[in-house]
Write an enzyme that holds these catalytic residues in place. Structure first.
Site, PDB file in Angstrom:
ATOM      1  N   GLU A  38      45.028 -54.386  -0.186  1.00  0.00           N
ATOM      2  CA  GLU A  38      45.725 -54.708  -1.440  1.00  0.00           C
ATOM      3  C   GLU A  38      45.359 -53.709  -2.531  1.00  0.00           C
ATOM      4  OE1 GLU A  38      45.879 -58.558  -2.910  1.00  0.00           O
ATOM      5  OE2 GLU A  38      46.458 -59.485  -1.018  1.00  0.00           O
ATOM      6  N   LYS A  53      37.542 -63.566 -16.557  1.00  0.00           N
ATOM      7  CA  LYS A  53      36.762 -63.325 -17.779  1.00  0.00           C
ATOM      8  C   LYS A  53      37.674 -62.924 -18.939  1.00  0.00           C
ATOM      9  CE  LYS A  53      33.667 -64.573 -15.337  1.00  0.00           C
ATOM     10  NZ  LYS A  53      34.706 -65.088 -14.445  1.00  0.00           N
ATOM     11  N   GLY A 182      37.572 -79.680  -7.331  1.00  0.00           N
ATOM     12  CA  GLY A 182      36.374 -78.877  -7.110  1.00  0.00           C
ATOM     13  C   GLY A 182      35.835 -78.370  -8.435  1.00  0.00           C
ATOM     14  N   VAL A 273      35.600 -71.186  -0.345  1.00  0.00           N
ATOM     15  CA  VAL A 273      36.228 -70.026   0.292  1.00  0.00           C
ATOM     16  C   VAL A 273      36.065 -70.082   1.800  1.00  0.00           C
ATOM     17  CG1 VAL A 273      35.907 -68.536  -1.733  1.00  0.00           C
ATOM     18  CG2 VAL A 273      34.119 -68.657   0.018  1.00  0.00           C
ATOM     19  N   HIS A 444      13.768 -60.521 -33.325  1.00  0.00           N
ATOM     20  CA  HIS A 444      14.190 -61.634 -34.165  1.00  0.00           C
ATOM     21  C   HIS A 444      15.286 -61.149 -35.105  1.00  0.00           C
ATOM     22  CE1 HIS A 444      13.906 -65.340 -36.447  1.00  0.00           C
ATOM     23  NE2 HIS A 444      13.903 -64.619 -37.557  1.00  0.00           N
TER      24      HIS A 444
END
Lengths: 465, 465
Positions: A38, A53, A182, A273, A444
Site C-alpha cells: 500500500e 494524532k 473495545g 488485531v 521549574h
C-alpha cells in the site's frame, strides 16, 4: 520469467518495522529492498498512530476553544468542518509517507510496490500490485507484514454502519451516534475524538476497566473523566446480536444477566488485531508459526536460516515503537553490528485527553507478584505549570521496591503524559532508582517536576504535597 | 520586649528556596518558621515563573485559535479581554500561594508575615510588616531572600511608562507598543506574549543574540521565528537617552556608531536581577558577602556558624529549581540527613513559542574548551507527532564526546521543549551516554522520540532523517 535482483536484505512490509529495517540496512551500506503493498509507513503511519494524532489535535483544539473564555479569549460561534478535520489527517499521513519514500531514496532502498511472498528461502516474489511478477533474491529476508484490525465475528465491515479504525479514518461524515466496541487505546482515542465533536458515544469494554492493561487507578480516573466529558461507558459488558439496518445498527449490551438494547448510526470495532500472514509464505516455506504469528529466536531469526521477522507479526505487544526497535535490532544482528537486543521495558500511550501513559508493572501486577512495593503519587493540581496551563487533571504514580527504590512501573494520566513517561522509561532501562530521579534538578515550572515529585513522594520527601 | 520563640530553623524568605526549606524541615520533624514579607511563594510564584506561564498559555491559545482553520475548526471574530487575561494570571498565582500556605500548615511551619532581619546569630527580628516586633530564636537560620528586578540606572520604574516584569504582571492595559530592554528568558517571554496580542514589540539585547546564554544556533532560530511572528529584534544594541513623556517613552537604540530614535508606550526593563540583601543582616552580623550575594560553603553555611543561605541570594544562576534544590540540600545537611549536594547539571527554560530549553554546554562553549565533540541534530519536521500536532518548528541538538558518547549538553527549540529537556538532564546526572538514550524504546508517536533520534543522529544511526 521476469528479471531477478540480488539483495543483501529484502524486507516484506513498509511499516514501522519494515521501513526502519530497510533504512537501517541502507545506513549499513547494504543493498536492500522494501516491499510494500500500500503506502510507505504501513498501518501506523497511514491508518493508525499518525492520522489519529492529527484528528485528536483537532478535537483538543475544538474543546479548548469552547473553553477559551477561561483564558480571557472569546470567539464567535465555534464550528467545525468534519470533512476538513479528516482531510487534514489524511494530509498529515500523506506527508509522512512521502517522508519515508524520501528516506528510502536517501538510503538507497529499492522500494517495491506490491504484495511480497517468500517463495523460497532467499527468494521473494511479488504476487500482487504494481510490481507484480518481480522476483527478488537476497541472503536475508525480514518479514514485517504486521497486523490488521480484528473484525467482530459475523459482523461485516461495510465502512458505513460498521467500521474498524481504518474505515473510520477515511469517513468524512460525523456520525450522530456511535458504539465503540473495545476500550483499548484505539477505542478510547476514537471515543474522545467523536465525543469532542458532539457524537453520542457509547464505549463498551468486555473487561472490568477501560484501558484494561493499564493500572486500575488510572483506568478508573479516565472513566470518571470520560463520563464527565459525556461519554457513556459500559465496562464488563459484551456486545451481542448486531442487527445492521439501513441507517443504524441495533445491538444488545449484555452485562451479567442484564440486556440493554441500543441503536447507533455506526459501530466501530476496536477489538484488537490479527496477523497479516495470509499469502506471505509460499506453501513450501516452512517457517514456524505460533497461531498466526511468526516465531523467532533471540536474533529475530525464524526456524529457517536467513528468514527473520520483526514487529507486530511476531506477536504482542503490538506497538509501533517496539516494531521499529525489533527491526533495527534484527538488522544490526544479521549484519554483524552488535548482538541484537530483545525488548525489555517499553512505554505504552493513549492520546485522548487526559492522556495516559505507562511503563513497567501496574500496581495490581505488583500485588499479584507479591512484591514488597510502595507507591509515590503526585497530583497535577499541585503542579504550578499544570495549573497555569489550565490542565491540572490527573496524576503521576510510581511503583517502587520498598527497600531499594528500584522502579517497577510508572503510570501517568494528564496533560503531556505521553511525553513525560520517557524519563521513567529511561530510568528503568538504566536501572536507576526513584532517588536518582528525585535528586535530579527538574526545570521549574514544568510538568516534568511531577515526575520528580512522585519519585520524591515514594520516599516521603515530596515538597509540594 | 516582645515574646521570643525557639525554633530549630528560621527561614527568611518564602520563595522557592525559603518555602521548600521550611517544608523540608517540617517533614524532618523540625520546629520551623518561615518569614515572608509579601506572599508565600515569593517572586517566582507570585511575580515570576507561575503568573507568566498563565499569560503565555492565553497568548498561545489566542494564536492557535487564529490558525484553527488549519485544523478544520472555525470561529467567528476572535477577541480577547486583556484585563481578564491578566486577572487569570493573578488568580493562578493566588491559588498556588494558598497552596504553599496549606503546605506550611500541613508541615507545621509557623508562617511569619513581615521582613526578617538576622539581628544576631541565632536570632531573627521582624522589622516590618504584620508581625513586626516579633523576635525568633533558632539554632539555624537560612537566608533565602532572593533577588529583585534590576532597574535601568537613571530610569525610574513608574509602573505606567516604565516597568519591570513585576509591574507588567499587574498591568491590565495592553500597551500599543513596547520596547523590551534585555532578551534573556524574561524579556523573550514578554516579547512573545505582547506580540501575540498585537502590541508592537521591539526586543533589544546588548549582546549579539537573544537568549545570549543559549546555544548560538538555538538563539538564531528563535530570532528568525520571532521576526516571522512580527517582533522587531535589535541585538548588539544598547538603549540610551530615555525620555519619559506623558504617553510615551523616547529612547535611542545604539548599534555600533548608529543611532535610531524610537518611541513606545511602555519600556519594559528585563536586564536581570539584584540581590535582596538590604536590611537582611543587622550591622553586627558579619556574614561575608560577594558583592551583594551571600557567600556559602559546600554545606550552604556562611562564615557565621548556624547561618545558612540558599537560592538566588547566593548568586547565579538565578533559577527557581536551583533555589529549591539548594534549600532542600541545605536543610538535609543541617539536620544530618545526608551530605548536602551542590548544584551540578541543571536545565534552563524559556516558555515562548517555540519553547527553548537546554542543559550543559552550548556548542560555542564546547568549541572554546577545545573539546573533541560531535553534534546530533533532529528536526521536528521529521517527527510524526510534531507534524500531526501542527508544531513542526525547531529541533533537538545534542553535543557529545566524540569518543565516549558522554553528553556535554543538549538544546531544544520547539513545542514542549521545556518538558523534553528532563530526559537529557537526567541522563547527564547519571553520566549516561547518547547510546543509552538511543537504545531506550521511546513511545511512538511522541516528541520525545526526537530526543532519542538526536542521540541516534550523533552516532549516525537516526532512522527518520
Amino acid at each position: 520469467m521476469a528479471e531477478s535482483k540480488d539483495y543483501d536484505l529484502i524486507v516484506i512490509g513498509g511499516g514501522p518495522a519494515g521501513y526502519a529495517a530497510a533504512i537501517r540496512a541502507g545506513q549499513l551500506g547494504k543493498k536492500v529492498a522494501c516491499v510494500e503493498m500500500e503506502s510507505a509507513g504501513g498501518t501506523c503511519l497511514n491508518w493508525g498512530c499518525i492520522p489519529t494524532k492529527a484528528l485528536l489535535k483537532s478535537a483538543e483544539l475544538y474543546l479548548k476553544m469552547k473553553k477559551a473564555d477561561e483564558f480571557g479569549i472569546s470567539a464567535g460561534e465555534i464550528t467545525f468542518d468534519f470533512a476538513k478535520v479528516m482531510e487534514r489527517s489524511r494530509g498529515v499521513a500523506g506527508q509522512m509517507a512521502k517522508g519515508i519514500e524520501f528516506l528510502f531514496k536517501k538510503n538507497k532502498v529499492d522500494y517495491i510496490r506490491g504484495k511480497g511472498q517468500v517463495s523460497a528461502p532467499g527468494m521473494v516474489s511479488i504476487v500482487e500490485g504494481k510490481d507484480m511478477g518481480q522476483f527478488l533474491k537476497a541472503k536475508n529476508i525480514l518479514i514485517a507484514t504486521g497486523c490488521k484490525m480484528r473484525r467482530i465475528p459475523g459482523l461485516e465491515v461495510d465502512g458505513e454502519r460498521v467500521m474498524t479504525s481504518r474505515e473510520a479514518l477515511a469517513n468524512k461524515k460525523l456520525p450522530k451516534s456511535i458504539v465503540i466496541v473495545g476500550a483499548g487505546a484505539i477505542g478510547v482515542e476514537f471515543a474522545y475524538f467523536y465525543n469532542a465533536f458532539g457524537t453520542d458515544v457509547t464505549l463498551v469494554e468486555m473487561l472490568p476497566n477501560v484501558l484494561p492493561i493499564e493500572d486500575n487507578e488510572i483506568s478508573k480516573t479516565l472513566e470518571r473523566s470520560f463520563e464527565k466529558q459525556g461519554i457513556k461507558i459500559r465496562t464488563g459488558t459484551k456486545c451481542e446480536n448486531f442487527q445492521v439496518g439501513k441507517d443504524t445498527v441495533k445491538l444488545d449490551l449484555v452485562k451479567g444477566g442484564e440486556k440493554e438494547e441500543i441503536e447507533a448510526e455506526v459501530v466501530l470495532s476496536a477489538i484488537g488485531v490479527v496477523a497479516n500472514i495470509e499469502g506471505v509464505l509460499a506453501a513450501n516455506v516452512k517457517v514456524a508459526l505460533d497461531r498466526d504469528y511468526v516465531k523467532v529466536g533471540d536474533d529475530y531469526q525464524t526456524n529457517v536460516k536467513g528468514i527473520y521477522a520483526a514487529g507486530d507479526i511476531i506477536g504482542p505487544p503490538w506497538l509501533a515503537h517496539i516494531a521499529t526497535f525489533e527491526a533495527v535490532q534484527a538488522v544490526n544482528g544479521m549484519f554483524g553490528h552488535g548482538k541484537p537486543k530483545r525488548v525489555g521495558n517499553f512505554p505504552g500511550c493513549t492520546y485522548c485527553q487526559p492522556q495516559v501513559s505507562s511503563t513497567g508493572l501496574t500496581e495490581q501486577a505488583a500485588k499479584e507478584k507479591k512484591l514488597d512495593y510502595k507507591v509515590g503519587k503526585f497530583p497535577f493540581t499541585a503542579s504550578g505549570k499544570a495549573v497555569a496551563s489550565g490542565a491540572a487533571e490527573g496524576f503521576v504514580k510510581v511503583i517502587t521496591d520498598k527497600k531499594t527504590g528500584e522502579i517497577y512501573g510508572a503510570h501517568i494520566i494528564g496533560a503531556e503524559a505521553t511525553e513525560l513517561i520517557a524519563e521513567y522509561g529511561f530510568a528503568m532501562d538504566l536501572e536507576a532508582t526513584v532517588e536518582d530521579i528525585h535528586h535530579t534538578i527538574h526545570a521549574h515550572p514544568t510538568l516534568s517536576e511531577a515526575v520528580m515529585e512522585a519519585a520524591a513522594a515514594s520516599l516521603g520527601e515530596a515538597i509540594h504535597i
